[in-house]
Motif scaffolding. Structure first.
Motif, short mmCIF file in Angstrom:
data_model
loop_
_atom_site.label_atom_id
_atom_site.label_comp_id
_atom_site.label_asym_id
_atom_site.label_seq_id
_atom_site.Cartn_x
_atom_site.Cartn_y
_atom_site.Cartn_z
N ASP A 196 0.82 -1.21 0.00
CA ASP A 196 0.00 0.00 0.00
C ASP A 196 0.85 1.26 0.00
N ASP A 197 1.88 1.27 0.87
CA ASP A 197 2.70 2.48 0.99
C ASP A 197 3.53 2.72 -0.27
N ALA A 198 4.10 1.65 -0.84
CA ALA A 198 4.91 1.80 -2.05
C ALA A 198 4.07 2.35 -3.20
N VAL A 199 2.89 1.76 -3.41
CA VAL A 199 2.01 2.23 -4.48
C VAL A 199 1.47 3.62 -4.14
N GLY A 200 1.18 3.84 -2.85
CA GLY A 200 0.65 5.13 -2.42
C GLY A 200 1.60 6.28 -2.70
N TRP A 201 2.90 6.07 -2.48
CA TRP A 201 3.88 7.12 -2.75
C TRP A 201 3.96 7.44 -4.24
N VAL A 202 3.85 6.40 -5.07
CA VAL A 202 3.86 6.62 -6.52
C VAL A 202 2.62 7.42 -6.93
N LEU A 203 1.44 7.03 -6.41
CA LEU A 203 0.21 7.75 -6.73
C LEU A 203 0.28 9.19 -6.26
N LEU A 204 0.85 9.40 -5.07
CA LEU A 204 0.98 10.76 -4.55
C LEU A 204 1.85 11.61 -5.47
N SER A 205 2.93 11.02 -5.98
CA SER A 205 3.79 11.76 -6.88
C SER A 205 3.05 12.14 -8.17
N LEU A 206 2.21 11.23 -8.65
CA LEU A 206 1.42 11.54 -9.86
C LEU A 206 0.45 12.68 -9.60
N VAL A 207 -0.24 12.63 -8.45
CA VAL A 207 -1.19 13.69 -8.12
C VAL A 207 -0.46 15.02 -7.90
N ALA A 208 0.71 14.95 -7.25
CA ALA A 208 1.50 16.18 -7.04
C ALA A 208 1.91 16.80 -8.37
N ALA A 209 2.29 15.95 -9.32
CA ALA A 209 2.65 16.46 -10.64
C ALA A 209 1.44 17.11 -11.32
N MET A 210 0.26 16.51 -11.16
CA MET A 210 -0.95 17.10 -11.73
C MET A 210 -1.26 18.45 -11.09
N ALA A 211 -1.00 18.56 -9.79
CA ALA A 211 -1.28 19.81 -9.08
C ALA A 211 -0.38 20.94 -9.55
#
Length: 454
Positions: free
Chosen positions: A190-205
Motif C-alpha cells: 500500500d505504501d509503495a504504491v501510495g507514494w507513486v500515486l501521490l507523486s502523480l497527483v502532485a505532478a498534476m497539481a
C-alpha cells in the motif's frame, strides 16, 4: 564587483534567535507529551502532534496571543525556516521506513499478500476520490483543481503507516503471527504504491490535468523504478558496502544520509515527491547484501527521538481545531473518518476472504492496515504545500491519522483473541523474542549420564 559585495548576508540575528526558541520549545513539549501519550497506551505521535496543536492557533494564539505571536510569528520567512528543518526529518523518517521493509517477507508471501494489499488500497482509493468530488469548495484551497483535489483525497484514504503498524504489532506480540506478517506485507505494498500515486497527483497539481503532462509523469515514474532496480541498486549497494568495510566510525550513517537526501533531490527534480526517492533509497539500503543495517541504529535513534517529534510538532502548529466547531465542517470531518475506516476495513476484509482467510483473520487485517499514523500526517502537509488543502481539511486529515492509529490496537486484540495460534507461529514467536533479547534462549539439553559397569 568585489568578492565581498557578492557574499550573501547571513540569517538575521532575531530570526535565528526565534528559530532556536521554536526548536527548543517544540522539542521539549513533543518529548513530554509523547511520553505522556505512551504512558496512556497511545502512540507517541499523538502527544507529539498535540504539542504543536497546543502551541498553535488552536490554543496558545487564543489564550495568549502576545506570547503566541512572539514565539511563532505568522511570517512566511520564519515558517519556512521551521519547515526546512521538518522536511529534512521527513526525508530521513520515510527513508528509514524503506530500510525496515522486509523484502524476503514480501517475496515469501507473494501473490497472496499482493491481493490483500491491492484490495486494501483500491477500495479506499475509489471511495475517497468519490467523497472528494462531493466535498464543498470551502475545504479546497483557493485555486485548487476540483479533480486533483478529489484524487488527492483518494490517495489520503488509501495509505497506511509502516512504522506505527510495526510498532503496534511488536507491542501486542503479534509480529510473529501469520496475520501480523500479512499485515506488514500488505501495508508495504500500500505504501509503495501510495507514494507513486501521490507523486502523480502532485505532478498534476503543479502542471495541470493535461494528457501529455500525465503521460510524461508516468514515464518518469517508470524510468525511476527501472533506475532504482538496476543502476540505483548497484550504486547504493556498493556505497553502503564500502562504508561498512572502511572501519571509519559513523561513515555508514553519513553515507546513508547522503544517499537518501540526494535520492530525494533527484525525484524532486523530476517533479515527483522528494519522499518517494528517500523511500526507494531506504529499500535499497535495507536490501544491501553484506551490510549490517544495525550499524545505522544511532541514526535511527536520532531520527525517531529528535527529528520526527520535531516534524510532528511542527505539523500540529498548522492545525486549527477551532475550525471544526463549524457544524458543516464537523459533519464533513465525520464523513472523511467514516469513509477512511470503512474503505480500509472493507478492502482488507474482502482481500482476506478471497485468499481463504477466515472472518476473524480478515477483520484483524482490516484493523492493522487501517492505522494511517505518521505517513498520513506527512501527506497532509504535502497537500498544504501543493496548495490543495485548507486549514480545515488539513486538520481533518491529521485527526483521521490519529484516530485510526488509536483504533487499531483494540480491534486487533478483539479479533486475534479468536484466532488460534499454531505451533509454527509459537516457535517463530520464541525465535523473535530470543533474537530481540526479550526472552532468554532455551537452555541446552543436558547430556545423558552414564554409569560405569561394576
Amino acid at each position: 564587483m568585489s568578492v565581498a559585495a557578492s557574499v550573501v548576508q547571513p540569517l538575521p540575528s532575531h530570526a535565528l534567535m526565534v528559530l532556536l526558541l521554536q526548536l527548543g520549545v517544540l522539542l521539549l513539549c513533543a518529548l513530554l507529551l509523547g511520553r505522556l501519550a505512551e504512558r496512556l497506551g497511545m502512540p507517541a505521535v499523538v502527544g507529539e502532534l498535540a504539542a504543536g496543536v497546543l502551541l498553535g492557533p488552536s490554543l496558545l494564539l487564543h489564550l495568549a496571543p502576545g506570547i503566541g505571536n512572539r514565539l511563532f510569528p505568522q511570517s512566511t520567512e520564519q515558517m519556512h525556516l521551521l519547515d526546512a528543518v521538518g522536511q529534512f526529518g521527513v526525508i530521513l523518517l520515510v527513508g528509514f521506513s524503506g530500510i525496515h521493509l522486509d523484502l524476503k517477507l514480501v517475496r515469501r508471501q507473494g501473490a497472496r499478500a499482493a491481493g490483500v494489499g491491492l484490495a486494501g488500497l483500491l477500495v479506499p482509493l475509489v471511495l475517497g476520490a468519490g467523497l472528494g468530488f462531493l466535498m464543498p469548495a470551502a475545504l479546497r484551497a483557493p485555486g485548487a483543481d476540483h479533480t486533483v483535489f478529489a484524487l488527492f483525497v483518494g490517495v489520503v484514504m488509501c495509505v497506511s503507516a509502516i512504522p506505527v503498524i510495526a510498532r503496534t504489532l511488536i507491542d501486542m506480540k503479534l509480529i510473529h503471527r501469520d496475520v501480523g506478517q500479512m499485515i506488514l506485507v500488505a501495508v508495504t505494498i500500500d505504501d509503495a504504491v501510495g507514494w507513486v500515486l501521490l507523486s502523480l497527483v502532485a505532478a498534476m497539481a503543479t502542471t495541470g490535468l493535461y494528457t501529455g503532462e500525465i503521460l510524461t509523469t508516468l514515464g518518469e515514474v517508470g524510468l525511476l523504478l527501472l533506475a532504482t532496480a538496476t543502476a540505483g541498486r548497484w550504486l547504493v549497494g556498493a556505497a553502503m558496502r564500502a562504508a561498512g568495510r572502511a572501519g571509519v566510525p559513523g561513515l555508514p550513517l553519513v553515507t546513508a544520509v547522503v544517499l537518501m537526501t540526494l535520492s530525494a533531490a533527484g525525484t524532486h527534480a523530476l517533479g515527483l515527491e522528494a519522499a518517494l526517492g528517500a523511500f526507494f533509497c531506504g529499500i535499497l539500503i535495507g536490501g544491501t547484501r553484506e551490510f549490517d543495517t544495525a550499524s545505522l541504529a544511532p541514526l535511527n535513534t536520532t531520527v525517531m527521538a529528535v527529528l520526527a517529534p520535531l516534524f510532528f510538532a511542527t505539523a500540529g502548529l498548522r492545525m486549527d481545531l477551532t475550525s471544526l466547531a463549524d457544524p458543516e465542517i464537523a459533519l464533513w470531518g465525520l464523513a472523511v473518518l467514516a469513509v477512511a475506516v470503512a474503505g480500509k476495513f472493507l478492502g482488507a476484509f474482502l482481500g482476506g476472504l478471497t485468499t481463504r482467510m477466515n472472518r476473524w483473520e480478515s477483520l484483524a487485517l482490516g484493523a492493522g492496515i487501517n492505522a494511517r499514523g505518521v505517513i498520513e500526517v506527512i501527506i497532509a502537509l504535502i497537500g498544504v504545500r501543493l496548495g490543495l488543502l485548507t486549514v480545515e481539511m488539513y486538520s481533518i486529515v491529521v485527526l483521521v491519522a490519529v484516530l485510526t492509529s488509536l483504533m487499531a490496537p483494540p480491534v486487533l486484540r478483539f479479533a486475534m483473541n479468536r484466532v488460534e495460534q499454531t505451533a509454527e507461529e509459537e516457535l517463530r514467536g520464541h525465535r523473535f523474542l530470543t533474537r530481540t533479547g526479550a526472552a532468554p534462549p532455551p537452555a541446552p539439553t543436558p547430556a545423558p549420564t552414564t554409569t560405569a559397569d561394576p
